[in-house]
Write a protein that holds these residues in place. Structure first.
Motif, PDB file in Angstrom:
ATOM      1  N   ALA A   1       5.519 -43.876  -3.287  1.00 28.83           N
ATOM      2  CA  ALA A   1       6.073 -42.775  -2.503  1.00 28.83           C
ATOM      3  C   ALA A   1       5.531 -42.762  -1.083  1.00 28.83           C
ATOM      4  N   LEU A   2       4.326 -43.295  -0.893  1.00 24.89           N
ATOM      5  CA  LEU A   2       3.682 -43.252   0.418  1.00 24.89           C
ATOM      6  C   LEU A   2       3.898 -44.499   1.256  1.00 24.89           C
ATOM      7  N   LEU A   3       4.175 -45.619   0.616  1.00 29.60           N
ATOM      8  CA  LEU A   3       4.273 -46.867   1.359  1.00 29.60           C
ATOM      9  C   LEU A   3       5.363 -46.804   2.428  1.00 29.60           C
ATOM     10  N   ALA A   4       5.055 -47.377   3.581  1.00 29.32           N
ATOM     11  CA  ALA A   4       6.066 -47.507   4.631  1.00 29.32           C
ATOM     12  C   ALA A   4       7.205 -48.380   4.105  1.00 29.32           C
ATOM     13  N   ARG A   5       8.379 -48.275   4.701  1.00 30.68           N
ATOM     14  CA  ARG A   5       9.573 -48.934   4.159  1.00 30.68           C
ATOM     15  C   ARG A   5       9.374 -50.449   3.996  1.00 30.68           C
TER      16      ARG A   5
ATOM     17  N   ALA B   1      -1.597 -44.552  10.561  1.00 32.12           N
ATOM     18  CA  ALA B   1      -1.905 -45.201  11.841  1.00 32.12           C
ATOM     19  C   ALA B   1      -1.767 -46.721  11.751  1.00 32.12           C
ATOM     20  N   SER B   2      -2.105 -47.288  10.590  1.00 36.97           N
ATOM     21  CA  SER B   2      -2.040 -48.745  10.439  1.00 36.97           C
ATOM     22  C   SER B   2      -0.642 -49.236  10.064  1.00 36.97           C
ATOM     23  N   GLY B   3       0.239 -48.318   9.733  1.00 41.39           N
ATOM     24  CA  GLY B   3       1.586 -48.704   9.323  1.00 41.39           C
ATOM     25  C   GLY B   3       1.723 -48.976   7.842  1.00 41.39           C
ATOM     26  N   GLU B   4       0.645 -48.795   7.088  1.00 43.85           N
ATOM     27  CA  GLU B   4       0.715 -49.030   5.640  1.00 43.85           C
ATOM     28  C   GLU B   4       1.458 -47.896   4.931  1.00 43.85           C
ATOM     29  N   PHE B   5       1.224 -46.660   5.399  1.00 41.60           N
ATOM     30  CA  PHE B   5       1.894 -45.497   4.812  1.00 41.60           C
ATOM     31  C   PHE B   5       2.945 -44.972   5.780  1.00 41.60           C
ATOM     32  N   ARG B   6       3.989 -44.381   5.225  1.00 42.79           N
ATOM     33  CA  ARG B   6       4.949 -43.686   6.063  1.00 42.79           C
ATOM     34  C   ARG B   6       4.372 -42.338   6.473  1.00 42.79           C
ATOM     35  N   SER B   7       4.972 -41.693   7.433  1.00 45.16           N
ATOM     36  CA  SER B   7       4.489 -40.404   7.904  1.00 45.16           C
ATOM     37  C   SER B   7       4.738 -39.328   6.849  1.00 45.16           C
TER      38      SER B   7
ATOM     39  N   THR C   1      -0.206 -30.615   3.662  1.00 52.80           N
ATOM     40  CA  THR C   1       0.158 -30.264   2.283  1.00 52.80           C
ATOM     41  C   THR C   1      -0.070 -31.390   1.276  1.00 52.80           C
ATOM     42  N   VAL C   2       0.164 -32.621   1.659  1.00 47.72           N
ATOM     43  CA  VAL C   2       0.110 -33.730   0.697  1.00 47.72           C
ATOM     44  C   VAL C   2      -1.272 -33.910   0.068  1.00 47.72           C
ATOM     45  N   PRO C   3      -2.384 -33.831   0.822  1.00 48.06           N
ATOM     46  CA  PRO C   3      -3.692 -34.008   0.170  1.00 48.06           C
ATOM     47  C   PRO C   3      -3.920 -33.034  -0.986  1.00 48.06           C
ATOM     48  N   SER C   4      -3.557 -31.768  -0.805  1.00 47.77           N
ATOM     49  CA  SER C   4      -3.713 -30.800  -1.893  1.00 47.77           C
ATOM     50  C   SER C   4      -2.726 -31.063  -3.024  1.00 47.77           C
TER      51      SER C   4
ATOM     52  N   THR D   1      -8.053 -37.991   5.489  1.00 44.11           N
ATOM     53  CA  THR D   1      -8.574 -39.076   6.329  1.00 44.11           C
ATOM     54  C   THR D   1      -7.925 -40.408   5.965  1.00 44.11           C
ATOM     55  N   ILE D   2      -7.843 -40.700   4.682  1.00 48.20           N
ATOM     56  CA  ILE D   2      -7.264 -41.970   4.233  1.00 48.20           C
ATOM     57  C   ILE D   2      -5.776 -42.031   4.566  1.00 48.20           C
ATOM     58  N   LEU D   3      -5.068 -40.925   4.383  1.00 56.13           N
ATOM     59  CA  LEU D   3      -3.647 -40.896   4.728  1.00 56.13           C
ATOM     60  C   LEU D   3      -3.447 -41.111   6.225  1.00 56.13           C
ATOM     61  N   GLU D   4      -4.283 -40.470   7.034  1.00 49.91           N
ATOM     62  CA  GLU D   4      -4.197 -40.655   8.488  1.00 49.91           C
ATOM     63  C   GLU D   4      -4.395 -42.129   8.853  1.00 49.91           C
TER      64      GLU D   4
END
Length: 204
Positions: A191-195, A145-151, A156-159, A138-141
């Protein structure tokens, strides 16, 4: 006349026993912890200890379940607070680290040990990990969506986050816990932050 609520001595003693057991199981392999050690640490007699927990196996599992109960409560609070996704994910990782940090000895046995107690531990862990995985998804989604994280791969990533925490606790058990937590959270977040976010964070 004000009537003060009666203290729940039984629950207080139970929590004291669980706290003592958590310290011993967290620092020692399961087989080396004896019920007499738990009784001495909790400052209760062995007969009293066995009235609360009829076996070392039941005590060990209850320590683990209590940690997961606290994790469930923290996960629910994090989702309810609706912080920025980055902050929520940091809190989620810290909560998982706190929950598993006292179970390092058991984590080492999670894959290979085939005893009855470890089979029950594995089954409980697999059953109770779902709320964390769903919260992480949920948090990753929200962050994507907000542009804070890259796709990223949300299947797989949550686990994988659980694996990162578990592996780090096992392999870095001589490193101070707060140092490991800071390094692990920093690695995951970058690793997750958008560019654009990553460039700004690096410049800062």
């Amino acid at each position: 006349m004000t009537v003060l609520p009666r203290r729940d001595w039984r629950n207080e003693r139970r929590q004291k026993i669980l706290g003592a057991a958590a310290e011993l199981f967290g620092a020692n392999p399961y087989d080396s912890v004896q019920m007499r050690d738990v009784a001495a640490r909790a400052e209760v007699g062995k007969p009293t200890l066995y009235r609360y927990f009829p076996s070392k196996e039941e005590l060990f599992l209850e320590v683990f379940k209590s940690g997961l109960d606290r994790l469930d409560a923290e996960v629910a609070a994090i989702l309810k607070d609706r912080d920025q996704p980055g902050r929520s994910l940091e809190r989620l990782l810290q909560a998982l680290l706190n929950a598993l940090g006292g179970q390092v000895a058991a984590l080492r046995m999670l894959t290979d040990d085939q005893s009855a107690v470890m089979r029950r531990w594995r089954n409980e862990f697999r059953r109770r990990r779902r709320p964390f995985v769903e919260a992480a998804r949920t948090i990753l989604e929200q962050g994507i969506a907000s542009g804070e994280f890259r796709s990223v791969d949300l299947e797989t990533v949550p686990s994988m986050l659980i694996g990162i925490v578990r592996g780090g606790l096992i392999g870095m058990d001589r490193v101070p816990r707060d140092r490991f937590a800071a390094a692990m959270i920093d690695l995951v977040m970058h690793a997750l932050l958008a560019r654009a976010q990553a460039t700004a964070a690096h410049a800062a």
